[in-house]
Design an enzyme around this catalytic site. Sequence first.
Site, PDB file in Angstrom:
ATOM      1  N   ASN A  12       0.851  -1.190   0.000  1.00 32.92           N
ATOM      2  CA  ASN A  12       0.000   0.000   0.000  1.00 32.92           C
ATOM      3  C   ASN A  12       0.887   1.241   0.000  1.00 32.92           C
ATOM      4  OD1 ASN A  12      -1.954   1.959   0.354  1.00 32.92           O
ATOM      5  ND2 ASN A  12      -2.344   1.448   2.510  1.00 32.92           N
ATOM      6  N   LYS A  14      -0.021   4.294  -0.228  1.00 35.80           N
ATOM      7  CA  LYS A  14      -0.681   5.458   0.374  1.00 35.80           C
ATOM      8  C   LYS A  14      -0.499   6.671  -0.554  1.00 35.80           C
ATOM      9  CE  LYS A  14      -0.183   3.312   4.856  1.00 35.80           C
ATOM     10  NZ  LYS A  14      -0.022   3.467   6.322  1.00 35.80           N
ATOM     11  N   HIS A 104      -9.442   0.786   5.545  1.00 36.50           N
ATOM     12  CA  HIS A 104      -8.139   0.988   6.180  1.00 36.50           C
ATOM     13  C   HIS A 104      -8.309   1.912   7.382  1.00 36.50           C
ATOM     14  CE1 HIS A 104      -3.976   2.283   6.743  1.00 36.50           C
ATOM     15  NE2 HIS A 104      -3.616   1.227   6.042  1.00 36.50           N
ATOM     16  N   GLU A 106      -6.746   4.376   8.370  1.00 35.69           N
ATOM     17  CA  GLU A 106      -6.628   5.802   8.046  1.00 35.69           C
ATOM     18  C   GLU A 106      -7.931   6.344   7.467  1.00 35.69           C
ATOM     19  OE1 GLU A 106      -1.876   5.249   7.260  1.00 35.69           O
ATOM     20  OE2 GLU A 106      -3.207   5.573   5.552  1.00 35.69           O
ATOM     21  N   GLU A 174      -4.929  -5.350  10.786  1.00 34.85           N
ATOM     22  CA  GLU A 174      -3.943  -4.307  11.016  1.00 34.85           C
ATOM     23  C   GLU A 174      -4.181  -3.677  12.384  1.00 34.85           C
ATOM     24  OE1 GLU A 174      -2.337  -2.322   7.096  1.00 34.85           O
ATOM     25  OE2 GLU A 174      -4.322  -1.576   7.582  1.00 34.85           O
ATOM     26  N   GLY A 180       2.969   1.938  11.398  1.00 32.81           N
ATOM     27  CA  GLY A 180       3.923   3.034  11.368  1.00 32.81           C
ATOM     28  C   GLY A 180       4.691   3.241  12.661  1.00 32.81           C
ATOM     29  N   SER A 220       3.860  -2.402  10.517  1.00 34.42           N
ATOM     30  CA  SER A 220       5.319  -2.454  10.716  1.00 34.42           C
ATOM     31  C   SER A 220       5.925  -3.759  10.212  1.00 34.42           C
ATOM     32  CB  SER A 220       5.664  -2.227  12.201  1.00 34.42           C
ATOM     33  OG  SER A 220       5.253  -0.948  12.631  1.00 34.42           O
TER      34      SER A 220
END
Length: 262
Positions: A12, A14, A104, A106, A174, A180, A220
């Site tokens: 991904n 992004k 996702h 985000e 996730e 991250g 990660s």
Amino acid sequence: MVLKRTPLIAGNWKMNLDHLQAIAFVQKLAWSLEDAKHSFDDVEVAVFPPFTDLRSVQTLVAADKLGLAYGGQDISEYDSGAYTGEISGQFLAQLDTKFVIIGHSERRTLHGETDEVVAAKTKAAVKHGIVPIICVGETADDLEKHGQSAVPVAQLTAAIEGLKAGVDIVVAYEPVWAIGSGQAATPEQAETVGAALRAVLAEKLGADTAAATRILYGGSVKSGNIAGFMREPNVDGALVGGASLDVTEFAAIVRYQKHVGV
């Protein structure tokens, strides 16, 4: 039911890489994997560029007959209409897009996407013949309040409501607290949630669909830890974020079987 599931390593990107950078990246990745004699029958590889890159990636993959798959980072629940900035499944299907990421963290956090929106987008993807990668995961607060599997299980249950047995979907676990952060979940944690998610699939869509559905881990992920996750029976690949922007690192993740001997 025991079924061999082809591992999927999905990158991904992004909001990174313009269409020229995307062409260079995909070429370099394909050459790297070709040099390493990678078999896409053994491990499927997909990249998820920004929407403005998709036509360039499609043209390159088709012209050079590359083994790479590609997908969209989001999809609209609507087919067409007055929805400024949205991307229809119709548009993605016309670009031969195989996958699309849905739900996702985000999107859930920054755009307020609810479980109901994720479910509607999942149905839109299926309607247009695109395989949804349904993202689920808990925050650090969720983990403390509800335990590890409760939120991902609830999110998946809502997302697949109304789908029929035999549907082709992918689920990506996730943990939001790992994305991250540089601090991945342990393989054992990923396996615990993966097993719980597969149980939901079996209950809602039947044993055969559950056995065929790939469950990915994301958060990660890097070449140094991917093999540990892939040893777990309910982890069938990875949704890779930051590491997918480094060709050498991403290729090493794809080739986990070679360099670690899994």
